[in-house]
Design a protein around this motif. Structure first.
Motif, short mmCIF file in Angstrom:
data_model
loop_
_atom_site.label_atom_id
_atom_site.label_comp_id
_atom_site.label_asym_id
_atom_site.label_seq_id
_atom_site.Cartn_x
_atom_site.Cartn_y
_atom_site.Cartn_z
N ARG A 8 -5.08 4.68 8.37
CA ARG A 8 -4.97 3.50 7.50
C ARG A 8 -4.04 3.81 6.33
O ARG A 8 -3.79 4.97 5.99
CB ARG A 8 -6.35 3.11 6.96
CG ARG A 8 -7.28 2.53 8.01
CD ARG A 8 -8.60 2.11 7.37
NE ARG A 8 -9.32 3.25 6.82
CZ ARG A 8 -10.28 3.16 5.89
NH1 ARG A 8 -10.61 2.00 5.40
NH2 ARG A 8 -10.90 4.25 5.46
N LYS A 9 -3.55 2.75 5.70
CA LYS A 9 -2.72 2.87 4.50
C LYS A 9 -3.45 2.14 3.38
O LYS A 9 -3.50 0.91 3.36
CB LYS A 9 -1.34 2.26 4.73
CG LYS A 9 -0.56 2.90 5.88
CD LYS A 9 0.74 2.15 6.13
CE LYS A 9 1.48 2.69 7.34
NZ LYS A 9 2.73 1.92 7.60
N ILE A 10 -4.03 2.92 2.46
CA ILE A 10 -4.83 2.36 1.38
C ILE A 10 -4.15 2.63 0.05
O ILE A 10 -3.72 3.75 -0.24
CB ILE A 10 -6.25 2.97 1.35
CG1 ILE A 10 -6.90 2.86 2.73
CG2 ILE A 10 -7.10 2.28 0.28
CD1 ILE A 10 -7.13 1.45 3.22
N VAL A 11 -4.05 1.60 -0.77
CA VAL A 11 -3.50 1.72 -2.12
C VAL A 11 -4.61 1.38 -3.12
O VAL A 11 -5.32 0.39 -2.94
CB VAL A 11 -2.31 0.75 -2.33
CG1 VAL A 11 -1.80 0.82 -3.77
CG2 VAL A 11 -1.19 1.06 -1.35
N TYR A 68 0.82 -9.53 -0.90
CA TYR A 68 1.05 -8.44 0.05
C TYR A 68 0.00 -8.43 1.17
O TYR A 68 0.34 -8.13 2.31
CB TYR A 68 1.02 -7.09 -0.69
CG TYR A 68 2.18 -6.93 -1.65
CD1 TYR A 68 3.33 -6.26 -1.28
CD2 TYR A 68 2.12 -7.49 -2.93
CE1 TYR A 68 4.40 -6.13 -2.15
CE2 TYR A 68 3.18 -7.37 -3.81
CZ TYR A 68 4.31 -6.70 -3.42
OH TYR A 68 5.38 -6.58 -4.28
N THR A 69 -1.25 -8.68 0.83
CA THR A 69 -2.32 -8.61 1.82
C THR A 69 -3.53 -9.41 1.37
O THR A 69 -3.82 -9.51 0.16
CB THR A 69 -2.73 -7.15 2.07
OG1 THR A 69 -3.81 -7.12 3.00
CG2 THR A 69 -3.17 -6.47 0.79
N GLU A 70 -4.25 -9.96 2.33
CA GLU A 70 -5.54 -10.59 2.04
C GLU A 70 -6.63 -9.54 1.88
O GLU A 70 -7.69 -9.81 1.32
CB GLU A 70 -5.92 -11.55 3.16
CG GLU A 70 -5.02 -12.77 3.29
CD GLU A 70 -5.47 -13.69 4.40
OE1 GLU A 70 -6.45 -13.34 5.10
OE2 GLU A 70 -4.85 -14.75 4.59
N LEU A 71 -6.36 -8.34 2.38
CA LEU A 71 -7.36 -7.28 2.34
C LEU A 71 -7.26 -6.50 1.03
O LEU A 71 -6.77 -5.37 0.99
CB LEU A 71 -7.17 -6.33 3.53
CG LEU A 71 -7.75 -6.79 4.86
CD1 LEU A 71 -7.42 -5.78 5.95
CD2 LEU A 71 -9.26 -6.96 4.76
N PHE A 72 -7.66 -7.14 -0.07
CA PHE A 72 -7.78 -6.40 -1.32
C PHE A 72 -9.18 -6.60 -1.89
O PHE A 72 -9.76 -7.66 -1.79
CB PHE A 72 -6.67 -6.77 -2.32
CG PHE A 72 -6.76 -8.13 -2.93
CD1 PHE A 72 -7.46 -8.35 -4.11
CD2 PHE A 72 -6.13 -9.22 -2.32
CE1 PHE A 72 -7.53 -9.61 -4.68
CE2 PHE A 72 -6.19 -10.48 -2.87
CZ PHE A 72 -6.90 -10.67 -4.07
N LEU A 87 -6.34 -1.94 -1.92
CA LEU A 87 -5.59 -2.78 -1.00
C LEU A 87 -5.41 -2.03 0.31
O LEU A 87 -5.03 -0.85 0.31
CB LEU A 87 -4.21 -3.13 -1.55
CG LEU A 87 -4.11 -4.02 -2.79
CD1 LEU A 87 -4.30 -3.21 -4.07
CD2 LEU A 87 -2.73 -4.70 -2.83
N ASP A 88 -5.71 -2.69 1.42
CA ASP A 88 -5.41 -2.13 2.75
C ASP A 88 -4.09 -2.74 3.20
O ASP A 88 -4.01 -3.93 3.51
CB ASP A 88 -6.54 -2.48 3.73
CG ASP A 88 -6.36 -1.75 5.06
OD1 ASP A 88 -5.21 -1.50 5.45
OD2 ASP A 88 -7.39 -1.46 5.71
N VAL A 89 -3.06 -1.92 3.22
CA VAL A 89 -1.72 -2.41 3.59
C VAL A 89 -1.28 -1.84 4.95
O VAL A 89 -0.09 -1.73 5.24
CB VAL A 89 -0.69 -2.07 2.48
CG1 VAL A 89 -1.05 -2.77 1.19
CG2 VAL A 89 -0.59 -0.55 2.26
N SER A 90 -2.26 -1.50 5.78
CA SER A 90 -1.97 -0.87 7.07
C SER A 90 -1.07 -1.72 7.94
O SER A 90 -0.21 -1.20 8.67
CB SER A 90 -3.28 -0.58 7.82
OG SER A 90 -4.15 0.22 7.06
#
Length: 361
Positions: free
Chosen positions: A8-11, A99-103, A113-116
């Motif tokens: 995964r890519k997590i910020v 950037y993403t809905e997954l924050f 934020l999951d930017v995977s």
């Protein structure tokens, strides 16, 4: 792992001294000066946050304002302006949503934020974090620090490494060895009491923690033992959750020395309440029920609650309620090793409640 079986890519984005930075942005006379946002030093106030100029004196969040004043008498104490902080937070969250809905917001000033699966910035989590930081500064005049990694635990730690205005990457190849050399006190989620218990067991670093078998960790730390076993190996499967309905918000603390003095216990309860209310403001919620938790020297634990007809928006009126709740306890008879305060019966506040929200009257 993502659907493609890749890491995964997590910020993790963490605003730098958020409340104080907003004050310095909006009031040029405060810039480059030690600013403390919180209660007045002549009251039972606590520090909500402080500028980096104040941190040089050893001041930190949740410190009694009176102690902060002794450390830095020239500091400027400012009453919080939550409407200004919520306005800045709203802009920041709208940037995340680009950037993403997954924050997953943790408070007004930080989020995962999951930017995977994000294709922007060539799909690079590091470039995405840089881009987000730049847009936050352009649109709010504030700086943020970012941590980039393959799970939430490491991203959170990474965001704190190069503060302020930092950016730090912990790659999947680096994760396990990074955790091994990390002092236990730097592990996010391990508080002072657990750190002390680990030190007593000879655990000083992630390497030491990794040597303990799961069975022993479960024996010593209960259900948290599984989490400690995982993070010692750089493993954290928790997803970024953008739909987390809160049922309650609470904070607690275990004391190095058991407490017996009723006035000290009352001050500690009010400090814990202020910290819980700050969390509640970050979630943009109000509460109607307050619960105190007491663990005595002999490890017997009790809770006492009171539900109020109106929303709890500040500390005014809480002291007599706490005093009433303490009547039905063994305070003054048994020493206390742990105190906690939880706010529940949560709901979205009315406009009037928003205006009343103020941690430090």
């Amino acid at each position: 792992m993502t659907a493609s079986n890749s890491p995964r890519k997590i910020v993790h984005i963490d605003m730098d001294a958020f409340f104080a930075a907003v004050e310095q942005r909006d009031n040029p006379q405060y810039r480059n000066k030690p600013i403390i946002v919180g209660g007045k030093p002549d009251a039972r106030g606590v520090v909500a946050t402080c500028s980096y100029e104040a941190r040089k004196y050893g001041i930190h969040s949740a410190m009694p304002s009176s102690q902060a004043y002794r450390l830095c008498p020239q500091a400027i104490f400012i009453k919080p302006r939550f409407e200004a902080y919520k306005e800045a937070s709203s802009i920041i969250r709208s940037i995340f949503a680009d950037y993403t809905e997954l924050f997953e917001p943790l408070s007004l000033d930080e989020a995962y934020l999951d930017v995977s699966d994000v294709s922007r910035c060539q799909g690079s989590a590091t470039l995405i974090a840089m881009d987000i930081k730049q847009r936050i500064q352009q649109q709010t005049g504030l700086t943020a620090s970012a941590g980039v990694s393959y799970n939430k635990f490491l991203a959170k730690i990474a965001s704190d490494i190069d503060k302020p205005n930092g950016l730090y990457l912990i790659s999947p190849d680096q994760g396990p060895s990074f955790v091994e050399q990390l002092p236990i006190g730097k592990f996010h989620g391990i508080g002072k009491a657990t750190e002390k218990k680990m030190h007593a067991l000879g655990i000083q670093t992630g390497h030491d923690l990794k040597k303990l078998p799961l069975a022993l960790l479960l024996q010593y730390f209960g259900k948290s033992g599984q989490h400690y076993y995982n993070i010692a190996r750089g493993i954290d499967p928790r997803p970024v959750n953008n739909h987390r309905p809160s049922k309650s918000v609470g904070v607690e603390t275990t004391f190095q020395h058991d407490l017996a003095d009723r006035d000290i216990i009352m001050r500690q309860l009010l400090m814990l309440f202020n910290k819980a209310l700050k969390k509640l403001v970050g979630k943009q919620l109000t509460a109607h029920t307050v619960t105190i938790k007491i663990k005595y020297q002999n490890f017997v634990q009790i809770t006492r609650s009171r539900t109020l007809p109106t929303a709890i928006t500040d500390a005014s009126g809480l002291e007599p309620i706490f005093a009433e709740l303490l009547k039905d306890t063994d305070i003054g008879v048994k020493k206390v090793r742990l105190l906690g305060v939880t706010l529940s019966s949560l709901q979205k506040p009315t406009l009037q409640a928003y205006r009343q929200l103020d941690l430090f009257n």
